[in-house]
Scaffold this motif. Sequence first.
Motif, PDB file in Angstrom:
ATOM      1  N   ALA A  19     -30.761  44.024  60.066  1.00 26.09           N
ATOM      2  CA  ALA A  19     -30.068  45.146  60.100  1.00 26.09           C
ATOM      3  C   ALA A  19     -30.670  46.294  59.714  1.00 26.09           C
ATOM      4  O   ALA A  19     -30.765  47.381  60.233  1.00 26.09           O
ATOM      5  N   ALA A  20     -31.629  46.262  58.808  1.00 28.12           N
ATOM      6  CA  ALA A  20     -32.808  47.336  58.323  1.00 28.12           C
ATOM      7  C   ALA A  20     -33.590  47.554  59.453  1.00 28.12           C
ATOM      8  O   ALA A  20     -33.703  48.962  59.638  1.00 28.12           O
ATOM      9  N   LEU A  21     -33.980  46.887  60.227  1.00 27.50           N
ATOM     10  CA  LEU A  21     -34.878  46.934  61.283  1.00 27.50           C
ATOM     11  C   LEU A  21     -34.182  47.914  62.306  1.00 27.50           C
ATOM     12  O   LEU A  21     -34.779  48.789  62.832  1.00 27.50           O
ATOM     13  N   GLY A  22     -33.036  47.475  62.589  1.00 27.17           N
ATOM     14  CA  GLY A  22     -32.051  48.444  63.558  1.00 27.17           C
ATOM     15  C   GLY A  22     -31.960  49.876  62.854  1.00 27.17           C
ATOM     16  O   GLY A  22     -31.973  50.731  63.845  1.00 27.17           O
ATOM     17  N   GLY A  23     -31.477  49.754  61.736  1.00 23.74           N
ATOM     18  CA  GLY A  23     -31.372  51.036  61.163  1.00 23.74           C
ATOM     19  C   GLY A  23     -32.368  52.179  61.034  1.00 23.74           C
ATOM     20  O   GLY A  23     -32.280  53.417  61.411  1.00 23.74           O
ATOM     21  N   VAL A  24     -33.455  51.365  60.749  1.00 22.14           N
ATOM     22  CA  VAL A  24     -34.682  52.295  60.448  1.00 22.14           C
ATOM     23  C   VAL A  24     -35.221  52.719  61.755  1.00 22.14           C
ATOM     24  O   VAL A  24     -35.604  53.833  62.166  1.00 22.14           O
ATOM     25  N   GLY A  25     -35.132  51.997  62.707  1.00 17.35           N
ATOM     26  CA  GLY A  25     -35.349  52.221  64.096  1.00 17.35           C
ATOM     27  C   GLY A  25     -34.391  53.225  64.813  1.00 17.35           C
ATOM     28  O   GLY A  25     -35.075  54.319  65.480  1.00 17.35           O
ATOM     29  N   LEU A  26     -33.042  53.286  64.367  1.00 16.91           N
ATOM     30  CA  LEU A  26     -32.391  54.290  65.021  1.00 16.91           C
ATOM     31  C   LEU A  26     -32.454  55.671  64.011  1.00 16.91           C
ATOM     32  O   LEU A  26     -32.737  56.616  64.857  1.00 16.91           O
ATOM     33  N   MET A  27     -32.871  55.645  62.928  1.00 24.43           N
ATOM     34  CA  MET A  27     -33.157  56.848  62.137  1.00 24.43           C
ATOM     35  C   MET A  27     -34.548  57.514  62.728  1.00 24.43           C
ATOM     36  O   MET A  27     -34.741  58.497  62.854  1.00 24.43           O
ATOM     37  N   GLY A  28     -35.273  56.587  62.945  1.00 20.61           N
ATOM     38  CA  GLY A  28     -36.862  56.933  63.602  1.00 20.61           C
ATOM     39  C   GLY A  28     -36.666  57.560  64.819  1.00 20.61           C
ATOM     40  O   GLY A  28     -37.404  58.710  65.001  1.00 20.61           O
ATOM     41  N   GLY A  29     -35.836  57.024  65.733  1.00 26.23           N
ATOM     42  CA  GLY A  29     -35.713  57.704  66.978  1.00 26.23           C
ATOM     43  C   GLY A  29     -34.844  58.991  66.766  1.00 26.23           C
ATOM     44  O   GLY A  29     -35.375  60.210  67.697  1.00 26.23           O
ATOM     45  N   LEU A  30     -33.991  59.159  65.990  1.00 23.79           N
ATOM     46  CA  LEU A  30     -33.485  60.386  65.834  1.00 23.79           C
ATOM     47  C   LEU A  30     -34.485  61.515  64.938  1.00 23.79           C
ATOM     48  O   LEU A  30     -34.510  62.555  65.771  1.00 23.79           O
ATOM     49  N   PHE A  31     -35.225  61.214  64.107  1.00 24.25           N
ATOM     50  CA  PHE A  31     -36.149  61.975  63.751  1.00 24.25           C
ATOM     51  C   PHE A  31     -37.178  62.345  64.630  1.00 24.25           C
ATOM     52  O   PHE A  31     -37.637  63.553  64.751  1.00 24.25           O
ATOM     53  N   PHE A  32     -37.750  61.492  65.380  1.00 22.30           N
ATOM     54  CA  PHE A  32     -38.610  61.635  66.653  1.00 22.30           C
ATOM     55  C   PHE A  32     -38.314  62.564  67.520  1.00 22.30           C
ATOM     56  O   PHE A  32     -38.541  63.498  67.935  1.00 22.30           O
ATOM     57  N   ALA A  33     -36.945  62.593  68.009  1.00 22.49           N
ATOM     58  CA  ALA A  33     -36.277  63.225  69.072  1.00 22.49           C
ATOM     59  C   ALA A  33     -36.148  64.856  68.370  1.00 22.49           C
ATOM     60  O   ALA A  33     -36.413  65.630  69.141  1.00 22.49           O
ATOM     61  N   VAL A  87     -42.641  59.079  61.001  1.00 21.61           N
ATOM     62  CA  VAL A  87     -44.025  58.149  60.924  1.00 21.61           C
ATOM     63  C   VAL A  87     -43.401  57.253  59.850  1.00 21.61           C
ATOM     64  O   VAL A  87     -43.706  55.853  60.122  1.00 21.61           O
ATOM     65  N   ALA A  88     -42.584  57.472  58.434  1.00 15.88           N
ATOM     66  CA  ALA A  88     -42.126  56.456  57.881  1.00 15.88           C
ATOM     67  C   ALA A  88     -41.090  55.320  58.366  1.00 15.88           C
ATOM     68  O   ALA A  88     -41.403  54.275  58.066  1.00 15.88           O
ATOM     69  N   CYS A  89     -40.501  55.839  59.341  1.00 16.69           N
ATOM     70  CA  CYS A  89     -39.578  54.793  60.040  1.00 16.69           C
ATOM     71  C   CYS A  89     -40.320  54.096  60.816  1.00 16.69           C
ATOM     72  O   CYS A  89     -39.969  52.880  60.861  1.00 16.69           O
ATOM     73  N   LEU A  90     -41.299  54.651  61.615  1.00 17.85           N
ATOM     74  CA  LEU A  90     -42.313  53.564  62.508  1.00 17.85           C
ATOM     75  C   LEU A  90     -42.699  52.642  61.855  1.00 17.85           C
ATOM     76  O   LEU A  90     -42.648  51.478  62.199  1.00 17.85           O
ATOM     77  N   LEU A  91     -43.458  52.944  60.603  1.00 18.98           N
ATOM     78  CA  LEU A  91     -44.184  52.109  59.743  1.00 18.98           C
ATOM     79  C   LEU A  91     -43.241  51.115  59.211  1.00 18.98           C
ATOM     80  O   LEU A  91     -43.616  50.030  59.068  1.00 18.98           O
ATOM     81  N   GLY A  92     -41.958  51.503  58.885  1.00 16.14           N
ATOM     82  CA  GLY A  92     -40.787  50.631  58.343  1.00 16.14           C
ATOM     83  C   GLY A  92     -40.426  49.498  59.453  1.00 16.14           C
ATOM     84  O   GLY A  92     -40.315  48.215  59.152  1.00 16.14           O
TER      85      GLY A  92
END
Length: 179
Positions: free
Chosen positions: A10-24, A142-147
Amino acid sequence: MNLTKILTLAALGGVGLMGGLFFAFGTTVMSSLERMPPGQGATAMNLINVRIQNPLFLLIFLGTALICLALAVLAFVRDSPGRWWLLAGAALYLVGVMVLSIAVNIPLNDKLAALDPNSAAGAAEWLNYLAKWNPANNVRAVACLLGVIAFGLALNAGVGSQSNSAPTEHQTSLQHPRY
């Protein structure tokens, strides 16, 4: 599958979604708003900041933080494979996203919303906003990517597996091949 593994996924999915939002935001939205006249860019950003506060976004943004808190606690109380990766992933999200958002991005959003975007003060604040908000947002991405990488490594290390169970015949044969 146990609770730790479910929370890690769940954390992997949530962090990935947030990272995508920040990247976009960092690669498209903000650079587009930056090219607009200051009053229009600030007005659009104010609208985005209001609209993003919706139940789905808040569920992912805050829910991921709660999951990361739980994983950090589990990493400290359980001696399991990958626990340091769990702790790293949780810390990256909690510090690199939540703390940074609360300390930098949200106050900048509030300050921008408090001014008339079409005034001289609003235009000046918009330039200040862009100079500070964008770098902080990029750090969040970047924090999300590393997470995501850290949580993936935790899963690869066997987080959530039953480490005290006896090895299966297949595992034993991999460790001691028969010639």
